[in-house]
Design an enzyme around this catalytic site. Structure first.
Site, PDB file in Angstrom:
ATOM      1  N   HIS A 103       0.835  -0.143 -10.820  1.00 53.25           N
ATOM      2  CA  HIS A 103       0.842   0.351  -9.430  1.00 53.25           C
ATOM      3  C   HIS A 103       1.680  -0.560  -8.530  1.00 53.25           C
ATOM      4  O   HIS A 103       1.327  -0.826  -7.383  1.00 53.25           O
ATOM      5  CB  HIS A 103      -0.584   0.471  -8.884  1.00 53.25           C
ATOM      6  CG  HIS A 103      -1.445   1.427  -9.653  1.00 53.25           C
ATOM      7  ND1 HIS A 103      -1.413   2.789  -9.427  1.00 53.25           N
ATOM      8  CD2 HIS A 103      -2.347   1.216 -10.639  1.00 53.25           C
ATOM      9  CE1 HIS A 103      -2.275   3.387 -10.253  1.00 53.25           C
ATOM     10  NE2 HIS A 103      -2.836   2.449 -10.994  1.00 53.25           N
ATOM     11  N   ASN A 145      -6.988   7.821  -8.799  1.00 53.90           N
ATOM     12  CA  ASN A 145      -5.668   8.385  -9.067  1.00 53.90           C
ATOM     13  C   ASN A 145      -5.591   9.803  -8.519  1.00 53.90           C
ATOM     14  O   ASN A 145      -6.570  10.330  -7.975  1.00 53.90           O
ATOM     15  CB  ASN A 145      -5.382   8.397 -10.568  1.00 53.90           C
ATOM     16  CG  ASN A 145      -5.149   7.009 -11.143  1.00 53.90           C
ATOM     17  OD1 ASN A 145      -4.459   6.183 -10.541  1.00 53.90           O
ATOM     18  ND2 ASN A 145      -5.727   6.729 -12.293  1.00 53.90           N
TER      19      ASN A 145
END
Length: 500
Positions: free
Chosen positions: A55, A127
């Site tokens: 990320h 997510n």
């Protein structure tokens, strides 16, 4: 002449000349005593902190969570009481790409939320998909290695990716979502978010309920094809940042409907699937989503580095009324996320303004990196240990959650034994219309291009176990792309009820 702000050193002394180095003669050399030159160069060398291992590239904004429903019978958390409005921060991200990667790569998108509640910070780190590739954190580092660059070629490796997936059938649910239309949303506002894990609620009566969090986009879903994404990437690698920042600057505030699925505690032993398995969803027919409120993003950060790059989200941050579950991946993330922040940002990373709670903080952590608050946080200079008799901070038993039910002997249980890794994928596949299936097959065929035949055939077995049309469709798309197999016509079945 108008008043001007004086430029100073970091120690506060005025800087007499910020244009010219201190030299011996007009031609130099430079003197070591030019402390401000050294300070500027040394600070520049340290302007970048390690990027996140996963990320790494993200886009974020501030907003509010407004509760419009009533789920107070399930949780005592003040953030969920009717009418409550809570300031929050969101950060969206790609999983695999580095900070310089294109925003429009096909990848899972992170959906991390920090709520500055009246009881402390609550972080929900999820997510844009309700499931994940693995269910046991023992395999998480291995999986991430397949998404990063090959140690010899320094290139992404489709062979490593499909080798791992073909040997890990639990990944099939997430792979199918990733390779479908929803694997490439046009911007962060046009995708859903999910807490993904199973968490728990608990109320004043000490009753526990299992819960899943959903954030349904109110802008509508919109996705790029691979070809459309390539065209965008050719023009800009910052499309998501441009879209999110630009919309908020124009007052077009994106929002999401907040929903929860609630499961009574004892139902966990009655379902046909493991409700704590991160590769599974709870069918909506069994546990219908309940509308709770609205999440709106309405303010851009003033400084990206200070407020987004240094933002630290961790599922270890919970508040009274919200708890964990036996989810193996969640249990590991409770440790690993906070530990990543300690490494990347410093021991006292939560003293960075963007991470600070909006409530008083008192704890016994001392010294170490990033101790910027100047002494103890206990509120008492004599209270630097606990227990003590000098009225230092003490525990609040009302925040104690009820016991977490567990059973079984301690062992290394094979998480693939007795698990159906195909049924929910089949239900999802049967929901796709003919066009969605065709794009799914083409996306997979492109992603598998050039991988060894052994890995290709191993993965085909998994597709076939989901549905014969799934395998046939990918083989047909591969033939068009590379000439692997003869063309096979693909049929579709009546869609079954949505698993998601």
């Amino acid at each position: 002449m108008t008043d001007r702000t004086t430029l100073t050193t970091t120690a506060g002394a005025p800087v007499p000349d910020n244009q010219n180095s201190w030299t011996a003669g007009s031609r130099g050399p430079v003197l070591l005593q030019d402390y401000q030159l050294i300070e500027k160069l040394a600070h520049q060398n340290r302007e970048r902190i390690p990027e996140r291992v996963v990320h790494a590239k993200g886009w974020g904004a501030y907003g509010t969570l407004t509760i419009t429903g009533d789920i107070s019978k399930y949780t005592k958390a003040k953030v969920f009481q009717p009418g409550t409005q809570t300031p929050m921060l969101a950060r969206f991200s790609t999983v695999a790409g580095e900070q310089g990667a294109s925003d429009t790569e096909r990848d899972v998108r992170g959906f991390a939320l920090k709520f500055y509640t009246s009881e402390g910070n609550w972080d929900l780190v999820g997510n844009n998909t309700p499931v994940f590739f693995v269910r046991d954190a023992y395999k998480f580092p291995d999986f991430i290695h397949t998404q990063k660059r090959h140690p010899k070629t320094n290139l992404r490796s489709p062979t490593a990716m499909w080798d791992f997936w073909s040997l890990s059938p639990e990944s099939l649910h997430q792979v199918t979502i990733l390779m479908s239309d929803r694997g490439l949303p046009v911007d962060p506002t046009r995708m859903n978010g999910y807490g993904s894990h199973t968490f728990s609620f608990w109320n004043d009566a000490g009753e526990r309920y299992w819960v899943k969090f959903h954030f349904k986009t109110r802008q509508g879903h919109k996705f790029f094809t691979n070809e459309e994404a390539d065209q965008v990437t050719a023009k800009t690698r910052e499309h998501y940042q441009e879209q999110l920042f630009g919309k908020i600057e124009k007052g077009e505030f994106p929002s999401w409907t907040v929903q929860v699925q609630i499961m009574p505690e004892l139902d966990a032993g009655k379902t046909s699937y493991n409700p704590f398995d991160l590769t599974k969803v709870w069918p909506h027919a069994e546990y219908p989503p309940i509308d709770v409120g609205v999440l709106e993003l309405n303010r851009n950060p003033e400084n990206y580095f200070a407020e987004i790059e240094q933002a630290a989200f961790s599922p270890s941050n919970i508040v009274p009324g919200i708890g964990y579950s036996p989810d193996k991946m969640l249990q590991a993330r409770v440790f690993s996320y906070a530990d990543a922040h300690r490494y990347r940002l410093g021991t006292h990373y939560e003293s960075i303004p963007v991470n600070q709670p909006r409530v008083p903080v008192h704890h016994y952590h001392r010294d170490g990196q990033m101790n910027v608050y100047g002494g103890l946080k206990t509120g008492n200079p004599n209270a630097y240990y606990e227990p003590n008799s000098v009225n230092g901070p003490f525990e609040d038993k009302s925040a104690q959650e009820p016991p977490l039910r567990i059973h079984g002997d301690a062992d290394r249980y094979n998480h693939r034994d007795g698990n159906d890794d195909y049924g929910q994928v089949r239900a999802l596949f049967n929901l796709f219309d003919e066009g969605e299936k065709k794009r799914l097959f083409a996306n997979i065929a492109a992603a598998m291009s050039g991988i060894p035949e052994e890995i290709y055939e191993r993965q085909m077995v998994h597709f076939g176990r989901v549905h014969p049309d799934y395998e046939a469709g990918v083989r047909a798309a591969s033939r068009v792309l590379e000439g692997r197999e003869p063309a096979i016509s693909v049929t579709s079945e009546t869609p079954q009820q949505a698993a998601e």
